[in-house]
Design a protein around this motif. Structure first.
Motif, PDB file in Angstrom:
ATOM      1  N   MET A   1      51.340 -23.425  25.550  1.00  0.00           N
ATOM      2  CA  MET A   1      52.416 -24.577  25.831  1.00  0.00           C
ATOM      3  C   MET A   1      51.615 -25.703  26.629  1.00  0.00           C
ATOM      4  O   MET A   1      50.980 -25.489  27.632  1.00  0.00           O
ATOM      5  N   ILE A   2      51.686 -26.948  26.055  1.00  0.00           N
ATOM      6  CA  ILE A   2      51.357 -28.143  26.852  1.00  0.00           C
ATOM      7  C   ILE A   2      52.687 -28.883  27.264  1.00  0.00           C
ATOM      8  O   ILE A   2      53.329 -29.330  26.397  1.00  0.00           O
ATOM      9  N   PHE A   3      53.006 -28.967  28.645  1.00  0.00           N
ATOM     10  CA  PHE A   3      54.198 -29.443  29.163  1.00  0.00           C
ATOM     11  C   PHE A   3      54.009 -30.834  29.496  1.00  0.00           C
ATOM     12  O   PHE A   3      53.267 -31.352  30.485  1.00  0.00           O
ATOM     13  N   LEU A   4      54.557 -31.925  28.805  1.00  0.00           N
ATOM     14  CA  LEU A   4      54.635 -33.338  28.985  1.00  0.00           C
ATOM     15  C   LEU A   4      56.155 -33.933  28.998  1.00  0.00           C
ATOM     16  O   LEU A   4      56.246 -34.832  28.523  1.00  0.00           O
ATOM     17  N   ASP A   5      56.631 -33.137  29.968  1.00  0.00           N
ATOM     18  CA  ASP A   5      57.954 -33.587  29.681  1.00  0.00           C
ATOM     19  C   ASP A   5      58.510 -33.780  31.489  1.00  0.00           C
ATOM     20  O   ASP A   5      59.605 -33.115  31.923  1.00  0.00           O
ATOM     21  N   SER A   6      57.539 -34.228  32.288  1.00  0.00           N
ATOM     22  CA  SER A   6      57.867 -33.888  33.611  1.00  0.00           C
ATOM     23  C   SER A   6      58.958 -34.819  34.237  1.00  0.00           C
ATOM     24  O   SER A   6      59.605 -34.950  35.383  1.00  0.00           O
ATOM     25  N   ALA A   7      59.281 -35.930  33.531  1.00  0.00           N
ATOM     26  CA  ALA A   7      60.293 -36.910  33.904  1.00  0.00           C
ATOM     27  C   ALA A   7      61.464 -36.433  33.564  1.00  0.00           C
ATOM     28  O   ALA A   7      62.796 -36.748  34.201  1.00  0.00           O
ATOM     29  N   ALA A   8      61.556 -35.206  32.751  1.00  0.00           N
ATOM     30  CA  ALA A   8      62.913 -34.443  32.375  1.00  0.00           C
ATOM     31  C   ALA A   8      63.230 -33.496  33.601  1.00  0.00           C
ATOM     32  O   ALA A   8      64.293 -33.508  34.255  1.00  0.00           O
ATOM     33  N   THR A   9      62.122 -32.688  34.206  1.00  0.00           N
ATOM     34  CA  THR A   9      62.083 -31.746  35.126  1.00  0.00           C
ATOM     35  C   THR A   9      60.949 -31.126  35.439  1.00  0.00           C
ATOM     36  O   THR A   9      59.775 -31.495  34.457  1.00  0.00           O
ATOM     37  N   THR A  10      60.483 -30.341  36.578  1.00  0.00           N
ATOM     38  CA  THR A  10      59.540 -29.768  36.746  1.00  0.00           C
ATOM     39  C   THR A  10      59.761 -28.502  37.333  1.00  0.00           C
ATOM     40  O   THR A  10      60.908 -28.214  37.786  1.00  0.00           O
ATOM     41  N   PRO A  11      58.940 -27.594  37.214  1.00  0.00           N
ATOM     42  CA  PRO A  11      58.929 -26.089  37.680  1.00  0.00           C
ATOM     43  C   PRO A  11      59.118 -26.053  39.477  1.00  0.00           C
ATOM     44  O   PRO A  11      58.397 -27.162  39.776  1.00  0.00           O
ATOM     45  N   VAL A  12      59.788 -25.312  39.835  1.00  0.00           N
ATOM     46  CA  VAL A  12      59.670 -25.220  41.322  1.00  0.00           C
ATOM     47  C   VAL A  12      58.362 -24.520  41.685  1.00  0.00           C
ATOM     48  O   VAL A  12      57.972 -23.434  41.193  1.00  0.00           O
ATOM     49  N   ARG A  13      57.905 -25.529  42.811  1.00  0.00           N
ATOM     50  CA  ARG A  13      56.413 -24.945  43.320  1.00  0.00           C
ATOM     51  C   ARG A  13      56.695 -23.661  44.035  1.00  0.00           C
ATOM     52  O   ARG A  13      57.702 -23.219  44.484  1.00  0.00           O
ATOM     53  N   ARG A  14      55.771 -22.806  43.889  1.00  0.00           N
ATOM     54  CA  ARG A  14      55.823 -21.431  44.518  1.00  0.00           C
ATOM     55  C   ARG A  14      55.940 -21.351  45.929  1.00  0.00           C
ATOM     56  O   ARG A  14      57.010 -20.946  46.725  1.00  0.00           O
ATOM     57  N   GLU A  15      55.364 -22.412  46.780  1.00  0.00           N
ATOM     58  CA  GLU A  15      55.340 -22.735  48.176  1.00  0.00           C
ATOM     59  C   GLU A  15      56.736 -23.355  48.488  1.00  0.00           C
ATOM     60  O   GLU A  15      57.445 -22.727  49.512  1.00  0.00           O
ATOM     61  N   VAL A  16      57.496 -23.859  47.591  1.00  0.00           N
ATOM     62  CA  VAL A  16      58.715 -24.481  47.820  1.00  0.00           C
ATOM     63  C   VAL A  16      59.525 -23.094  47.837  1.00  0.00           C
ATOM     64  O   VAL A  16      60.578 -22.865  48.628  1.00  0.00           O
TER      65      VAL A  16
END
Ligand code: PLP
Length: 427
Positions: A1-16
């Protein structure tokens, strides 16, 4: 999968997620409770507030945690408007997010406010002289977004805020899309209130902040136990606040390099797409190199004709546009979000292209993801002068800091294939 929809949402970062985990499990206290668990939660919340304040350059007491961008916009707009009995007039722009437009509309319908909606030019920019002309003695609030979620146009917010200050009009900006890509220094922006959302930054959905300068009184939108200094009642989302603060700090720590790198990748991607699909129109401001502007401008009229439109685009011999959808001014490049590439593909439909790209494992968006189930033409594209038939052919690609050149090259090639497939079907 290539995700080019970061303006819609982003995954939660592991460190977060790791910083949040303790406050979801063992350290699960309610910050209003007067025992050790509650005090520990309160310390975490206070720490998150200080961290957000240090990134934004405001006071910790200016930070109000909310459930996200939509609530922050609602609170800023209704909160300021309903707290000022003298004022009766609100200024906004034609390309705001629905959270802003609907809040303003509520004030108009239910509370009788007068509203001025500022127009934008072909690249989405507001003319400061239009703002000057709209300011009145009874203006209660000016709300103009920092960066647009669909076409990526970045407004000169500091200049607008300075003008509003001269007229003693408070200014709010929706900085949801700007966060992590553009400077967020509160003093430099000079605004009175600023909205942010966690899930655009690597924090979870359902948490955001409203920064409100100083001791400004806001009429609350949510009433209850008086949390967040009375501005936003409800037991605080401690883990969400901790995660938001960490995600914001991480996003800010490498923002400049990431933004530069991503803008370069984006520029190459746009150039590639326009070379492969010359009929495509880049919507929003032109790129630094000027790439896309002339090309897209030159083919815009053709594209509109192919879509059966009454001609949405005026072009001159140099391929420049006037008050038209495609910005032809290369100098306007800093006015585009580094991660945004938005196009119209006349003669197709955005939804069909999305399906074709989805089959190839590419995730992107037909316009904005935020207007649920709407198949109306985007108000943003209409406002920049795009014909409604052409507006239905919009596809937005929004990059993340992790997007690679290889991915973008694959996507450009798949766009060409998808475009040809959809055109063949519709002809
Ligand atoms: N404002 C803008 C510019 C947005 O792009 C969005 C969401 O995409 C929002 C507000 C709403 O934010 P949230 O999803 O956190 O409610």
């Amino acid at each position: 999968m290539i995700f080019l929809d970061s303006a819609a949402t982003t995954p939660v970062r592991r460190e977060v997620l790791e910083t949040m985990w303790p406050y979801l499990t063992g350290d699960f206290g309610n910050p209003s409770s007067h025992h050790e668990l509650g005090e520990s939660a309160k310390r975490a919340l206070d720490g998150a507030r200080k961290s957000v304040a240090s990134v934004i350059g405001c006071r910790a007491s200016d930070v109000v945690f909310t459930s996200g961008g939509t609530e922050s916009d609602n609170l800023a707009i209704k909160g300021v408007a309903l707290a000022e009995p003298g004022g009766r007039h609100i200024i906004t722009s034609a390309i705001e997010h629905e959270a802003v437009l609907e809040s303003v509309d509520f004030l108009k319908r239910i509370h009788g406010f007068e509203v001025t909606v500022l127009p934008v030019d072909g690249s989405g920019l507001i003319d400061i002289e239009d703002l000057r002309g709209a300011l009145r003695p009874n203006t209660t609030l000016c709300t103009i977004m920092y960066a647009n979620n669909e076409v990526g146009v970045v407004q000169p917010i500091a200049a607008f805020a300075e003008l509003c200050r001269q007229y003693s009009v408070p200014m709010h900006t929706d900085a949801v899309q700007a966060a992590g890509w553009l400077p967020l220094d509160f003093a430099e922006l000079g605004v009175d209130a600023l909205s942010l959302s966690g899930h655009k930054l690597g924090a979870p959905k359902g948490v955001g902040v409203l920064i409100v300068k100083g001791r400004r009184y806001l009429e609350p939108v949510i009433h209850g136990g008086g949390q967040e200094r009375g501005k936003r009642s409800g037991t605080e989302n401690v883990a969400g606040a901790v995660g938001f603060a960490h995600a914001l700090a991480l996003a800010e720590s490498d923002r400049r390099d990431r933004a530069e790198r991503t803008a370069r990748l984006r520029d190459d991607f746009v150039t590639d797409v326009l070379a492969r699909v010359p009929e495509a129109i880049l919507t929003g401001p032109a790129l630094a190199s000027g790439a896309g502007a002339g090309l897209a401008g030159a083919v815009g009229a053709l594209g509109a004709a192919l879509a059966g439109a009454d001609t949405a685009v005026d072009t001159n011999a140099a391929g420049e546009t006037g008050a038209t959808p495609v910005a032809a001014n290369a100098a306007s490049s800093p006015q585009r979000l580094p991660n945004n590439a938005s196009f119209c593909f006349p003669g197709t439909s955005g939804e069909s292209l999305l399906l074709e790209l989805g089959r190839a494992g590419i995730i992107c968006s037909a316009g904005s993801a935020c207007a649920v189930g709407s198949d109306e033409a985007s108000h943003v594209l209409l406002a920049i002068g795009i014909d409604s038939a052409v507006a239905q052919t919009a596809v937005r690609f929004s990059l993340s800091g992790e997007t690679t050149a290889e991915e973008l090259s694959t996507v450009a090639s798949e766009i060409e294939t998808a475009y040809r497939a959809v055109r063949a079907l519709s002809s």
